[in-house]
Motif scaffolding. Structure first.
Motif, PDB file in Angstrom:
ATOM      1  N   ASP A  22      -9.916   2.853 -10.226  1.00  0.00           N
ATOM      2  CA  ASP A  22      -8.777   2.134 -10.289  1.00  0.00           C
ATOM      3  C   ASP A  22      -8.111   1.736  -8.778  1.00  0.00           C
ATOM      4  OD1 ASP A  22      -8.898   2.145 -13.270  1.00  0.00           O
ATOM      5  OD2 ASP A  22      -8.252   4.055 -13.292  1.00  0.00           O
ATOM      6  N   ASP A  49     -12.734  -3.963 -10.430  1.00  0.00           N
ATOM      7  CA  ASP A  49     -11.473  -4.102 -10.634  1.00  0.00           C
ATOM      8  C   ASP A  49     -10.662  -2.919 -10.205  1.00  0.00           C
ATOM      9  OD1 ASP A  49      -9.269  -5.348 -11.518  1.00  0.00           O
ATOM     10  OD2 ASP A  49      -9.607  -5.230 -13.764  1.00  0.00           O
ATOM     11  N   ALA A  50     -10.224  -3.042  -9.076  1.00  0.00           N
ATOM     12  CA  ALA A  50      -9.456  -1.798  -8.486  1.00  0.00           C
ATOM     13  C   ALA A  50      -8.321  -2.244  -7.322  1.00  0.00           C
ATOM     14  CB  ALA A  50     -10.223  -0.768  -7.633  1.00  0.00           C
ATOM     15  N   GLU A  51      -7.368  -1.613  -7.400  1.00  0.00           N
ATOM     16  CA  GLU A  51      -6.163  -1.752  -6.190  1.00  0.00           C
ATOM     17  C   GLU A  51      -6.719  -1.240  -5.011  1.00  0.00           C
ATOM     18  OE1 GLU A  51      -3.056  -3.407  -6.004  1.00  0.00           O
ATOM     19  OE2 GLU A  51      -3.917  -4.481  -7.842  1.00  0.00           O
TER      20      GLU A  51
ATOM     21  N   SER B  83       0.414   1.103  -6.700  1.00  0.00           N
ATOM     22  CA  SER B  83      -0.788   0.467  -7.041  1.00  0.00           C
ATOM     23  C   SER B  83      -1.563   1.011  -8.172  1.00  0.00           C
ATOM     24  CB  SER B  83      -1.914   0.926  -5.766  1.00  0.00           C
ATOM     25  OG  SER B  83      -1.216   0.405  -4.501  1.00  0.00           O
ATOM     26  N   ALA B  87      -2.835  -1.181 -11.187  1.00  0.00           N
ATOM     27  CA  ALA B  87      -4.258  -1.306 -11.543  1.00  0.00           C
ATOM     28  C   ALA B  87      -4.216  -0.911 -12.856  1.00  0.00           C
ATOM     29  CB  ALA B  87      -5.025  -0.369 -10.751  1.00  0.00           C
ATOM     30  N   LYS B  90      -3.141  -3.806 -15.214  1.00  0.00           N
ATOM     31  CA  LYS B  90      -4.106  -4.906 -15.123  1.00  0.00           C
ATOM     32  C   LYS B  90      -5.061  -4.628 -15.965  1.00  0.00           C
ATOM     33  CE  LYS B  90      -6.084  -5.434 -10.960  1.00  0.00           C
ATOM     34  NZ  LYS B  90      -6.267  -5.657  -9.559  1.00  0.00           N
ATOM     35  N   LYS B  91      -5.922  -3.518 -16.021  1.00  0.00           N
ATOM     36  CA  LYS B  91      -7.050  -3.133 -16.686  1.00  0.00           C
ATOM     37  C   LYS B  91      -6.900  -2.637 -18.049  1.00  0.00           C
ATOM     38  CE  LYS B  91     -10.256  -0.970 -13.873  1.00  0.00           C
ATOM     39  NZ  LYS B  91     -10.555  -0.198 -12.869  1.00  0.00           N
TER      40      LYS B  91
END
Lengths: 388, 303
Positions: A22, A49-51, B83, B87, B90-91
């Motif tokens: 993540d 799909d990660a920050e 963050s 994340a 969003k996921k």
């Protein structure tokens, strides 16, 4: 599943992608940089799909990782050398706050003089920070250890460091089996971890631990890492069932009937294996042990294979100036103290700052180990390849 | 917007019984900050007076989630939390939604923490960074920081035959923050609670990084009577030494007007840390206030 040629660094990056992390917080440093470059590409291309936090230092990288891990995100960082040293105080915090961070440390020498090449000084200086430490011998192992690391870290709530030798493994292409992402997902499902920074819980984390409590709080790390031995073995077994490959805490080569053994860590063991093969052809009963899991240290595994050995050599690739012995040597001698046998152990140092350890160097080491076995007396540490 | 003291929420998120000094204004400031936040916030604090005084195990004064890691990394920790939340949301792995806020001291902000702060501001994380400024390392026993004002005595900037005390001037923290292109930064003081709390609200509500620089007079380090903390804060504002202003998306605005300024002498003479200074230093400090007045549009000095 497919067979591809990848560098050690890219193998780690692919493992991190397949683990569906993540959050990544990282800072560039040679020879680790290709890991985080590749991960940046994965994120930029929408494949992961990660920050991705482009922090301004390694200190902040690991600090951000702790915040992220405690918020329940699967979290990764990578570093080398000075970067790891810069993280030093934060490494303690990551383990004592029981995070599940996975970090790749691409081993490199420490300054001064500045040196970007491989040895083990960086990770050995962080022996006592309460992290689980794996050391890998091949690109395949780098990939597999990274996948395993997430599962172990999340089960035992301790951070895991995967060490791979700078350039020798990080920048060399080897063929490896890249599993299907679904299989990796089956092994480590993409799920939120325990969020300990939720307003629903309102925990106070990172407290002042006065003398009446500090000791017990610190002891929890001892307890956790001791208990992690069971998880490490179990995760390895499960990994084997799903992927068809398993790794012990140590790997051994020709040890079944060996009289003389050399102990190494990391990629250098592949050169040592060639020497073992050639010496075996000459009738010498030599063997090799490579330590894969350095923390927790696999004492019992080592004692078991020493059963009939006459003498042992330990190759350190890091220094403990002014100490009784260099780091790996000290661990091995301490291990033997608890076994019923008295076996002479010869200390070697080699390969500092990227200096090659050649086939001839290994032959020399094995010759010395045999001499020590026959005489029963070890010599002071021998600095292999050091110019007078 | 909070208009009067009657608008303030009754909820308390900093429990009484913490270990801050009697008369410390940091507790007052944090109480106001947390009230304004409404409690849906994760707080990160650097090693500091506030940290050691509120988290002495097995007690805690925090009724909101709170984390302390080290001295220099509170902004980086906050960046990691922000963050992670982003994340996970969003996921589809989390439906939590909270603000991330830092409350750290001047040492942890101006000095050892400025690198992590600069990084977090530059990267644009959605967080509010609050520096509570008692103008020295009070937790370790009153050593100077780069937030210590000119001429103040501390244990590492002592006055002497060859020293007037602190020989340098305070860094412009709001200026530094704004130079990162962040949408909102402001000064505040708990002596002006409505002003402070509205700025906390603005900082939380704005998208992206925001910074609040809060002056918190320190009875122990500044050496004044514990009953005077709020009064001293008020005098800092009324003299023009601590103008209350904000920079909101590039527009600088004075938020508390001072039509008639008090002379700085009135502020200085209440504090032991300025006891040693001569007319020469008082005049220099008056010049600082006069420059502030000119820059922010404060009124003239009272006759």
């Amino acid at each position: 599943m497919k067979r591809v040629a990848l560098s050690g660094n890219y193998a780690v990056a692919y493992a991190v992608k397949m683990a569906d992390v993540d959050v990544i917080a990282a800072y560039p440093i040679t020879p680790q940089t290709p890991i985080v470059e590749k991960l940046s590409e994965f994120v930029a291309d929408g494949l992961l799909d990660a920050e991705y936090i482009n922090v301004e230092s390694e200190h902040s990288a690991l600090s951000a990782c702790i915040g992220s891990s405690l918020t329940g995100a699967r979290t990764f960082t990578a570093t080398s050398s000075q970067g790891l040293a810069y993280m030093h105080e934060v490494l303690f915090m990551a383990s004592s706050l029981r995070t599940s961070i996975v970090m790749a440390n691409v081993n490199r020498a420490l300054s001064h003089p500045l040196n970007i090449w491989n040895d083990h000084s960086d990770a050995m200086a962080e022996r006592d920070v309460g992290w689980i430490q794996f050391w890998v011998n091949s690109v395949q192992e780098a990939f597999d250890a990274t996948i395993q690391a997430f599962k172990i870290a999340e089960e035992v709530l301790l951070p895991v460091m995967i060490n791979l030798d700078g350039f020798i493994l990080s920048h060399i292409n080897e063929v490896l089996i890249l599993p299907d992402e679904e299989l990796v997902r089956e092994f480590i499902p993409s799920k939120p971890l325990f969020n300990r920074l939720s307003p629903k819980l309102a925990y106070t984390i990172g407290v002042v631990g006065p003398p009446e409590y500090y000791y017990e709080m610190r002891y929890q790390i001892i307890d956790a890492i001791e208990r992690s031995r069971k998880n490490i073995n179990e995760v390895n077994r499960e990994f084997g069932e799903l992927f068809g490959r398993t790794y012990g805490n140590i790997s051994t080569y020709m040890m079944e009937d060996a009289d003389y053994a050399l102990i190494t860590m990391g990629a250098v063991s592949s050169t040592a294996k060639i020497v073992v093969d050639s010496l075996r052809k000459e009738g010498e009963k030599v063997g090799l042990i490579s330590i894969r899991c350095f923390r927790p240290f696999p004492k019992n595994d080592i004692i078991e294979v020493f059963e009939d050995v006459k003498s042992i050599g330990v190759l350190d690739r890091a220094l403990t100036p002014g100490g009784i012995g260099h780091p790996l040597f000290t661990e091995i001698v301490t291990t033997l103290y608890d076994s019923s046998k008295i076996i002479p152990v010869q200390s070697f140092v080699g390969g500092l700052g990227g200096r090659d350890i050649t086939i001839d160097d290994f032959k020399q080491m094995y010759k010395i180990i045999k001499d020590v076995g026959l005489s029963g007396r070890r010599k002071p540490c021998i600095y292999i390849g050091l110019r007078e | 917007m909070f208009k009067t003291i009657k608008d303030l929420p009754r909820d308390e998120y900093l429990a009484p019984g913490h270990r801050l000094c009697a008369g410390c204004t940091v507790g007052t400031a944090v109480r106001q900050i947390l009230k304004a936040s409404g409690g849906n916030v994760v707080v990160v604090t650097a090693t500091s007076c506030l940290e050691v005084s509120t988290s002495y195990f097995p007690q805690t004064a925090w009724r909101v989630p709170w984390i302390h890691l080290g001295f220099e990394n509170s902004a980086a920790v906050a960046a990691g939390i922000e963050s992670a939340l982003k994340a996970l949301r969003k996921k589809g792995k989390s439906n939590e939604d909270f603000h991330v806020m830092v409350i750290s001291g001047d040492g942890g902000t101006f000095d050892i923490g400025i690198q992590a702060l600069s990084g977090a501001l530059e990267r644009g994380h959605d967080l509010l960074y609050i520096c509570y400024d008692n103008e020295a390392y009070m937790n370790t026993g009153i050593q100077r920081s780069s937030a210590t004002p000119y001429a103040a005595a501390t244990t590492t900037s002592p006055p002497g035959a060859r020293s007037i005390g602190q020989r340098t001037h305070k860094k412009d923290l709001v200026g530094i923050a704004i130079a990162h292109g962040i949408p909102y930064a402001a000064t505040a003081c708990p002596s002006y609670p409505i002003d402070l709390m509205n700025k906390v609200r603005k900082g939380l509500d704005v998208e992206g990084p925001s910074l609040l620089h809060v002056l918190t007079p320190c009875t122990t380090g500044w050496r004044f009577d514990p009953s005077l903390g709020i009064e001293i804060g008020r005098l800092a504002v009324l003299t023009g030494l601590w103008p209350l202003y904000e920079v909101d998306r590039g527009v600088t605005r004075l938020t508390v007007q001072v039509p008639k300024r008090e002379p700085v002498r009135k502020y200085l003479e209440l504090q032991g840390r300025f006891k040693h200074i001569s007319e020469n230093e008082i005049n220099k400090i008056q010049e600082i206030a006069d420059k502030n007045a000119e820059k922010f549009g404060l009124g003239p000095i009272k006759e």
